[in-house]
Design a protein around this motif. Structure first.
Motif, PDB file in Angstrom:
ATOM      1  N   GLY A   1       0.829  -1.204   0.000  1.00 22.18           N
ATOM      2  CA  GLY A   1       0.000   0.000   0.000  1.00 22.18           C
ATOM      3  C   GLY A   1       0.853   1.240   0.000  1.00 22.18           C
ATOM      4  N   GLY A   2       0.271   2.324  -0.407  1.00 24.59           N
ATOM      5  CA  GLY A   2       1.002   3.570  -0.453  1.00 24.59           C
ATOM      6  C   GLY A   2       2.011   3.613  -1.580  1.00 24.59           C
ATOM      7  N   CYS A   3       1.774   2.848  -2.654  1.00 21.88           N
ATOM      8  CA  CYS A   3       2.703   2.829  -3.780  1.00 21.88           C
ATOM      9  C   CYS A   3       2.408   3.961  -4.746  1.00 21.88           C
ATOM     10  N   VAL A   4       3.464   4.525  -5.286  1.00 20.51           N
ATOM     11  CA  VAL A   4       3.351   5.561  -6.304  1.00 20.51           C
ATOM     12  C   VAL A   4       4.338   5.255  -7.420  1.00 20.51           C
ATOM     13  N   THR A   5       4.001   5.706  -8.617  1.00 18.98           N
ATOM     14  CA  THR A   5       4.891   5.591  -9.758  1.00 18.98           C
ATOM     15  C   THR A   5       5.286   6.992 -10.176  1.00 18.98           C
ATOM     16  N   LYS A   6       6.576   7.249 -10.244  1.00 15.60           N
ATOM     17  CA  LYS A   6       7.096   8.563 -10.620  1.00 15.60           C
ATOM     18  C   LYS A   6       8.213   8.384 -11.644  1.00 15.60           C
ATOM     19  N   THR A   7       8.391   9.401 -12.473  1.00 13.99           N
ATOM     20  CA  THR A   7       9.469   9.421 -13.452  1.00 13.99           C
ATOM     21  C   THR A   7      10.412  10.561 -13.100  1.00 13.99           C
TER      22      THR A   7
ATOM     23  N   GLU B   1      11.262  15.943  -5.020  1.00 14.15           N
ATOM     24  CA  GLU B   1      12.317  15.013  -4.643  1.00 14.15           C
ATOM     25  C   GLU B   1      11.756  13.914  -3.739  1.00 14.15           C
ATOM     26  N   TYR B   2      12.173  12.690  -4.013  1.00 15.25           N
ATOM     27  CA  TYR B   2      11.759  11.532  -3.237  1.00 15.25           C
ATOM     28  C   TYR B   2      13.011  10.839  -2.724  1.00 15.25           C
ATOM     29  N   ILE B   3      13.060  10.576  -1.418  1.00 12.08           N
ATOM     30  CA  ILE B   3      14.204   9.911  -0.789  1.00 12.08           C
ATOM     31  C   ILE B   3      13.992   8.412  -0.921  1.00 12.08           C
ATOM     32  N   LEU B   4      15.004   7.713  -1.441  1.00 13.30           N
ATOM     33  CA  LEU B   4      14.856   6.304  -1.796  1.00 13.30           C
ATOM     34  C   LEU B   4      15.806   5.387  -1.041  1.00 13.30           C
ATOM     35  N   VAL B   5      15.341   4.165  -0.834  1.00 17.31           N
ATOM     36  CA  VAL B   5      16.146   3.017  -0.434  1.00 17.31           C
ATOM     37  C   VAL B   5      15.601   1.840  -1.222  1.00 17.31           C
ATOM     38  N   SER B   6      16.331   0.743  -1.265  1.00 18.74           N
ATOM     39  CA  SER B   6      15.804  -0.474  -1.877  1.00 18.74           C
ATOM     40  C   SER B   6      16.607  -1.669  -1.413  1.00 18.74           C
ATOM     41  N   THR B   7      15.887  -2.711  -1.059  1.00 18.44           N
ATOM     42  CA  THR B   7      16.518  -3.990  -0.745  1.00 18.44           C
ATOM     43  C   THR B   7      16.399  -4.939  -1.928  1.00 18.44           C
TER      44      THR B   7
ATOM     45  N   LEU C   1       8.607   2.511  -9.426  1.00 17.92           N
ATOM     46  CA  LEU C   1       7.497   2.118  -8.567  1.00 17.92           C
ATOM     47  C   LEU C   1       8.066   2.031  -7.169  1.00 17.92           C
ATOM     48  N   MET C   2       7.496   2.820  -6.260  1.00 19.69           N
ATOM     49  CA  MET C   2       8.045   2.871  -4.907  1.00 19.69           C
ATOM     50  C   MET C   2       6.927   2.863  -3.878  1.00 19.69           C
ATOM     51  N   GLU C   3       7.244   2.291  -2.743  1.00 16.88           N
ATOM     52  CA  GLU C   3       6.285   2.155  -1.647  1.00 16.88           C
ATOM     53  C   GLU C   3       6.637   3.137  -0.541  1.00 16.88           C
ATOM     54  N   ASP C   4       5.646   3.897  -0.102  1.00 14.74           N
ATOM     55  CA  ASP C   4       5.841   4.829   1.007  1.00 14.74           C
ATOM     56  C   ASP C   4       6.050   4.017   2.282  1.00 14.74           C
ATOM     57  N   LEU C   5       7.196   4.189   2.927  1.00 14.73           N
ATOM     58  CA  LEU C   5       7.502   3.456   4.157  1.00 14.73           C
ATOM     59  C   LEU C   5       6.930   4.140   5.399  1.00 14.73           C
ATOM     60  N   HIS C   6       6.270   5.271   5.201  1.00 13.11           N
ATOM     61  CA  HIS C   6       5.665   6.024   6.304  1.00 13.11           C
ATOM     62  C   HIS C   6       6.693   6.301   7.397  1.00 13.11           C
ATOM     63  N   TYR C   7       7.869   6.716   6.944  1.00  9.89           N
ATOM     64  CA  TYR C   7       8.945   7.048   7.866  1.00  9.89           C
ATOM     65  C   TYR C   7       9.533   8.394   7.463  1.00  9.89           C
TER      66      TYR C   7
ATOM     67  N   LEU D   1      10.295   8.672   3.220  1.00 11.00           N
ATOM     68  CA  LEU D   1      11.213   7.658   2.707  1.00 11.00           C
ATOM     69  C   LEU D   1      10.425   6.634   1.892  1.00 11.00           C
ATOM     70  N   TYR D   2      10.950   6.284   0.715  1.00 12.49           N
ATOM     71  CA  TYR D   2      10.289   5.331  -0.172  1.00 12.49           C
ATOM     72  C   TYR D   2      11.208   4.156  -0.468  1.00 12.49           C
ATOM     73  N   ASN D   3      10.619   2.954  -0.536  1.00 14.38           N
ATOM     74  CA  ASN D   3      11.335   1.740  -0.906  1.00 14.38           C
ATOM     75  C   ASN D   3      11.035   1.431  -2.372  1.00 14.38           C
ATOM     76  N   VAL D   4      12.066   1.385  -3.200  1.00 12.23           N
ATOM     77  CA  VAL D   4      11.894   1.112  -4.623  1.00 12.23           C
ATOM     78  C   VAL D   4      11.696  -0.390  -4.830  1.00 12.23           C
ATOM     79  N   THR D   5      10.607  -0.745  -5.512  1.00 15.18           N
ATOM     80  CA  THR D   5      10.333  -2.155  -5.788  1.00 15.18           C
ATOM     81  C   THR D   5      10.573  -2.513  -7.251  1.00 15.18           C
ATOM     82  N   VAL D   6      10.345  -1.559  -8.149  1.00 15.52           N
ATOM     83  CA  VAL D   6      10.578  -1.794  -9.587  1.00 15.52           C
ATOM     84  C   VAL D   6      11.131  -0.504 -10.180  1.00 15.52           C
TER      85      VAL D   6
END
Length: 110
Positions: free
Chosen positions: A34-40, A65-71, A86-92, A100-105
């Motif tokens: 949940g809380g996923c957004v797609t940005k370019t 600007e979006y702050i990113l991390v990804s595992t 495609l990134m998920e809002d980590l609500h942090y 902070l957003y976690n990149v999934t794709v």
């Protein structure tokens, strides 16, 4: 050996196709909670900050600007490239810091 390679390819294809489907607006993920957004935008490495989290920044054409991390994704491979993310809002966020957003794709943008 050919059978093993074919099995590995089929498994990889199934894993990636089940977690991401392309739509008109970009990508959606069934694994996203949940809380996923797609940005370019353009990916850049993040240097020292006052909020001290995230590894990269996505900057859109409009200057957001979006702050990113990804595992999952190696963001260093996309530095200085325009990408669809495609990134998920980590609500942090730290007090006064950005979300902070976690990149999934991540895909190159044309």
């Amino acid at each position: 050996m050919k059978y093993l390679m074919l099995l590995l390819f089929a498994t990889t294809l199934l894993v990636f196709s089940s977690s991401c489907t392309k739509q008109e607006s970009g990508f959606t993920s069934t694994a996203c909670k949940g809380g996923c957004v797609t940005k370019t935008g353009v990916i850049s490495r993040q240097g020292p900050t006052t909020y001290q989290y995230g590894t990269h920044i996505l900057t859109t054409n409009s200057g957001e600007e979006y702050i990113l991390v990804s595992t999952i994704v190696d963001l260093d491979k996309r530095v200085e490239q325009k990408c669809i993310v495609l990134m998920e809002d980590l609500h942090y966020s730290a007090e006064g810091g950005p979300a902070l957003y976690n990149v999934t794709v991540i895909r190159p943008s044309l």
